[in-house]
Structure formats: C-alpha cells, structure tokens
Design a protein around this motif. Structure first.
Motif, PDB file in Angstrom:
ATOM      1  N   VAL A 386      -8.137 -11.378  28.988  1.00  0.00           N
ATOM      2  CA  VAL A 386      -9.047 -10.303  29.408  1.00  0.00           C
ATOM      3  C   VAL A 386      -9.100  -9.217  28.343  1.00  0.00           C
ATOM      4  N   ALA A 387      -7.935  -8.807  27.845  1.00  0.00           N
ATOM      5  CA  ALA A 387      -7.898  -7.768  26.815  1.00  0.00           C
ATOM      6  C   ALA A 387      -8.604  -8.228  25.537  1.00  0.00           C
ATOM      7  N   GLU A 388      -8.432  -9.495  25.160  1.00  0.00           N
ATOM      8  CA  GLU A 388      -9.092 -10.010  23.965  1.00  0.00           C
ATOM      9  C   GLU A 388     -10.604 -10.004  24.131  1.00  0.00           C
ATOM     10  N   ARG A 389     -11.073 -10.382  25.312  1.00  0.00           N
ATOM     11  CA  ARG A 389     -12.519 -10.380  25.547  1.00  0.00           C
ATOM     12  C   ARG A 389     -13.078  -8.962  25.498  1.00  0.00           C
ATOM     13  N   ALA A 390     -12.343  -8.008  26.042  1.00  0.00           N
ATOM     14  CA  ALA A 390     -12.812  -6.624  26.010  1.00  0.00           C
ATOM     15  C   ALA A 390     -12.847  -6.089  24.581  1.00  0.00           C
ATOM     16  N   ARG A 391     -11.792  -6.351  23.819  1.00  0.00           N
ATOM     17  CA  ARG A 391     -11.753  -5.864  22.436  1.00  0.00           C
ATOM     18  C   ARG A 391     -12.828  -6.505  21.585  1.00  0.00           C
ATOM     19  N   LEU A 392     -13.245  -7.713  21.923  1.00  0.00           N
ATOM     20  CA  LEU A 392     -14.288  -8.392  21.171  1.00  0.00           C
ATOM     21  C   LEU A 392     -15.563  -7.560  21.114  1.00  0.00           C
ATOM     22  N   PHE A 393     -15.825  -6.765  22.164  1.00  0.00           N
ATOM     23  CA  PHE A 393     -17.021  -5.915  22.213  1.00  0.00           C
ATOM     24  C   PHE A 393     -16.683  -4.437  22.064  1.00  0.00           C
ATOM     25  N   GLY A 394     -15.476  -4.145  21.577  1.00  0.00           N
ATOM     26  CA  GLY A 394     -15.094  -2.751  21.368  1.00  0.00           C
ATOM     27  C   GLY A 394     -14.703  -2.030  22.636  1.00  0.00           C
ATOM     28  N   GLY A 395     -14.313  -2.758  23.675  1.00  0.00           N
ATOM     29  CA  GLY A 395     -13.954  -2.139  24.948  1.00  0.00           C
ATOM     30  C   GLY A 395     -12.458  -2.091  25.160  1.00  0.00           C
ATOM     31  N   THR A 396     -12.076  -1.684  26.357  1.00  0.00           N
ATOM     32  CA  THR A 396     -10.671  -1.562  26.723  1.00  0.00           C
ATOM     33  C   THR A 396     -10.425  -2.255  28.057  1.00  0.00           C
ATOM     34  N   ALA A 397      -9.178  -2.639  28.265  1.00  0.00           N
ATOM     35  CA  ALA A 397      -8.770  -3.263  29.532  1.00  0.00           C
ATOM     36  C   ALA A 397      -7.405  -2.731  29.912  1.00  0.00           C
ATOM     37  N   GLN A 398      -7.280  -2.312  31.172  1.00  0.00           N
ATOM     38  CA  GLN A 398      -6.012  -1.815  31.700  1.00  0.00           C
ATOM     39  C   GLN A 398      -5.702  -2.538  33.002  1.00  0.00           C
ATOM     40  N   ALA A 399      -4.443  -2.916  33.182  1.00  0.00           N
ATOM     41  CA  ALA A 399      -4.047  -3.627  34.388  1.00  0.00           C
ATOM     42  C   ALA A 399      -2.653  -3.174  34.786  1.00  0.00           C
ATOM     43  N   GLY A 400      -2.460  -2.976  36.100  1.00  0.00           N
ATOM     44  CA  GLY A 400      -1.156  -2.590  36.589  1.00  0.00           C
ATOM     45  C   GLY A 400      -1.243  -1.935  37.957  1.00  0.00           C
TER      46      GLY A 400
END
Length: 414
Positions: A386-400
């Motif tokens: 998920v984080a890799e897919r978000a970074r691919l478009f310059g985005g961020t991912a947070q989980a917890g």
C-alpha cells in the motif's frame, strides 16, 4: 608443477587464446597490405611479399593507425566482444554487448582492436615462421643435406659436435613460441574487460534498466499478492459465515447462505480474470505493464464480494480519477479489505473515498478485535505494498490504531 606449466602453455584456454591471436593476425592482413603499398615506393622495394624486414615492419607501422581508425565504427565493439567472449576465457558479464556510443567507448574499442590485431599479427607471423625453422634446426644432426645448406653453415658446420645441440635448441624455440603466445593471450584477457567493458554512462544505464526490471517484478508481485490474497481471504470469510449459519439447523437463514455463495462465485470469477491478466503480462513482457488490473469502476463489486459487514461511502466523481491512479486506488482498497478480513475478526469495516479535492483520499476503519490476531510467520507485505503504491504517485499512507479502531489512511495527488 610441470603439469601446471604445461596446462598454462598448451591447455584449452591457452589454445583458444592462441587462436584468438591468430584471428587478429588474419584481420590485420588487409591493413598490412595497404601499408605495404604505401611503403613500397618509399623503400624502393617491389611486391607485397618480397620486401625486406624493414619494409615488412614499415607496413606494420602504417597498418596499426588504420586499425585504430577502423575500430571507431560502432559495430567494431560487438564483433570484438563476440570473439573475445568465445576465446579469451573472460566472464561474459564483464563485456558490453551494445555498439560503442560516444568517443570514450570508441577510444577504448580502438585501443583493444589495435592491441588485438597488432599483437595477433606478430604472434601469427611467428607461428607461421618459427615452427618450420625449429623443426629444420632439430633435423640438422640427422640430415647431411641440411648441414650443407645455408642453415647448416649458419649453425656451425665446422663443429660437428655442436649439431646435437640443435635438438634442444629447436625444442626451446617451440617452447618459447608457446610461452610468448600464452603470455600475450593472458595480457589480452586482462585488458579485455577494461577496453571492451561498459563505461560509466553504460553502467549507469544498465543500473537503471535493472531498477526498472526490479520495479516491474515488484509491481507484478503486488498485483498477484493483492488479487489472490484478497480473493482467498474474502472466500474464506464468506464460506465461514455460511457454514456457521448452516450449523444453526433447520432455522438457518438460507437467503444469507445464498448471498455468501454468490459473493464467493463473483470473487473467484473476478480474481481468475485478474490472474489471467497478470499471467498474460508475464508472457507478453513489459510493453503491456501499464494497462493491467481493474480500476475504481469495479469498486462496488469488490466491496460486495467482501461481505455485508463492509460499508462503502464515496464523495466526488470517481470517474474523474486518472486511469493509472484508479487502478492503484482499487488495489489499495483491496489490500485494506484483505487485512480486515484476516485481522478484524468479522468486525464491521467502513470504506470512504473522497475525490472532491485535488487529492484522492482513501480511509478504511474497523474496530480493533478483542483478541489480537495471530501473526503469520515472516509477516506480510500488504501494508508495504500500500505504501509503495501511494509513493508511486507522490502520496502518503498511514496505518495503525486510532481511537479504538484500526485505521488506514491514504492521500494521493490526482
């Protein structure tokens, strides 16, 4: 020690390198002939093959610069690499297979071509001339005609006892020829990677190609992980729910069981189609990589297949989301649902997508289970994907954990 020495001089690798030098001598012949034509009028000696030793080496000196000029053509390097890879005994991965581009690569190729053909011409000449001479010298003690010839007079006719020294002398001549050929072949083998290997710009380009290939493999791995992993989790969840309902006996809610079986059917059919797409990409190669996988238009079917405990809320027009981002967003939601099916213990899951701003926001929440889930050996790669897919478009991912719930929040620029 004797075995090692004989192997170094006459082993398979030494013989191949000797052949490589002879090939270089054969390639040098046209350049030597041009040099002979140029040197003939200067030295007043006629013909290509009747000149003295000075004319021969003069033609050699004229031919070498012509060899360097001919090696400046881009295709000279692939031809040289093919011969060196087959005959020099150097690991194949230390060569550059592409034609020489740029003056730095061409200059190194010219250096190699000059070294190969120049050394090959000398070794080839010695290979043609020295063995007959050495054999004739070794035959002196056994032939009165040879002893009466120019060779015999040169060797020393007035000292008959000296004729027997011709035997070891001829043998040493042949041994010296083999040693010179082996040493010259070893020299070329040491220089081959430096002169025919990739330069800095080519190594950088190769590293970029490897990085692109690794990214392609990672993308395919994410596609398989998300698609198959989600399908198995969803099918397991729906089948477990149907089994528990049927365990209730005669008062079982058959309509619920029917819905669960329908969801299993839709999920497996959709996943088989996605799997076929990914496997087709593996067969076709990288050119089809950008068009693989469903997008947000298939989101409702995805949520429906995950079961009735999943609630979807959409704000904004998902059709306006770019196609590439739509595919990645679908996979992000799919992975979030897979994690929830594995770890939420059947708790309700809310999925919210907001496409009203310049960012696509994806939020997924479910209550924390009363009992922590059992971790899989080695862990999973879902959230990493998920984080890799978000970074691919310059985005961020947070989980917890957040406020008593498990929360996955992704923000990606559109």
């Amino acid at each position: 020690m004797i075995h090692q020495a004989s192997r170094a001089l006459f082993g398979q690798r030494a013989r191949r390198r000797w052949l490589h030098l002879i090939v270089g001598g054969a390639l040098f012949m046209p350049f030597w002939m041009v040099g002979s034509v140029a040197m003939g009028p200067l030295l007043d000696e006629g013909g290509l093959f009747v000149g003295g030793i000075g004319a021969q080496f003069g033609a050699y000196a004229v031919g070498l610069p012509l060899v360097a000029v001919a090696a400046l053509f881009p295709l000279a390097r692939p031809m040289s690499v093919a011969a060196a890879r087959a005959l020099c005994g150097v690991p194949a991965d230390r060569f550059a297979d592409s034609p020489a581009r740029g003056w730095e690569a061409r200059a190194r190729t010219a250096g190699w071509f000059s070294l190969h053909l120049g050394a090959g011409a000398l070794v080839s000449g010695a290979t043609l001339a020295l063995p007959p001479f050495a054999v004739s010298v070794m035959a002196l003690p056994f032939s009165s005609a040879l002893r009466a010839s120019e060779l015999g007079r040169f060797w020393g006719l007035d000292r008959p006892w000296w004729d027997w020294a011709a035997l070891p002398a001829g043998f040493l001549m042949l041994l010296a020829l083999a040693a010179v050929a082996a040493a010259t072949g070893a020299l070329l083998a040491r220089q081959a990677p430096r002169l025919l290997g990739p330069g800095p710009s080519e190594r950088l380009a190769a590293a970029e190609r490897r990085a692109a290939e690794a990214e392609s493999r990672n993308r395919l791995a994410r596609e398989l992980h998300d698609s198959v992993g989600h399908a198995l989790s969803a099918v397991t969840l729906q089948a477990g729910a149907a089994r528990r309902v049927l365990d209730g006996g005669a008062g079982a809610d058959l309509e619920f069981v029917k819905e669960a079986l329908t969801a299993i059917e839709e999920t497996t059919r959709r996943t088989v189609g996605e799997l076929d797409g990914v496997l087709g990409l593996l067969r076709r190669g990288e050119e089809a990589a950008e068009g693989v996988g469903p997008g947000l238009d298939a989101l409702e079917a995805l949520v429906r297949g995950a079961g009735p405990q999943v609630a979807l809320t959409v704000a904004g027009d998902l059709a306006a989301v770019p196609e590439a981002l739509s595919r990645e967003a679908y996979r992000i939601v799919q992975e979030g649902l897979t994690n929830a099916a594995r770890h939420a213990g059947g708790e309700p899951v809310t999925v919210r997508l907001d496409a009203r701003t310049e960012e696509l926001e994806i939020t997924m929440e479910n209550p924390l289970p009363a009992r922590p889930p059992v971790a899989r050996p080695g862990g999973g790669r879902g959230l990493i994907g998920v984080a890799e897919r978000a970074r691919l478009f310059g985005g961020t991912a947070q989980a917890g954990p957040a406020a008593g719930a498990w929360r996955l929040a992704v923000r990606v620029p559109r």
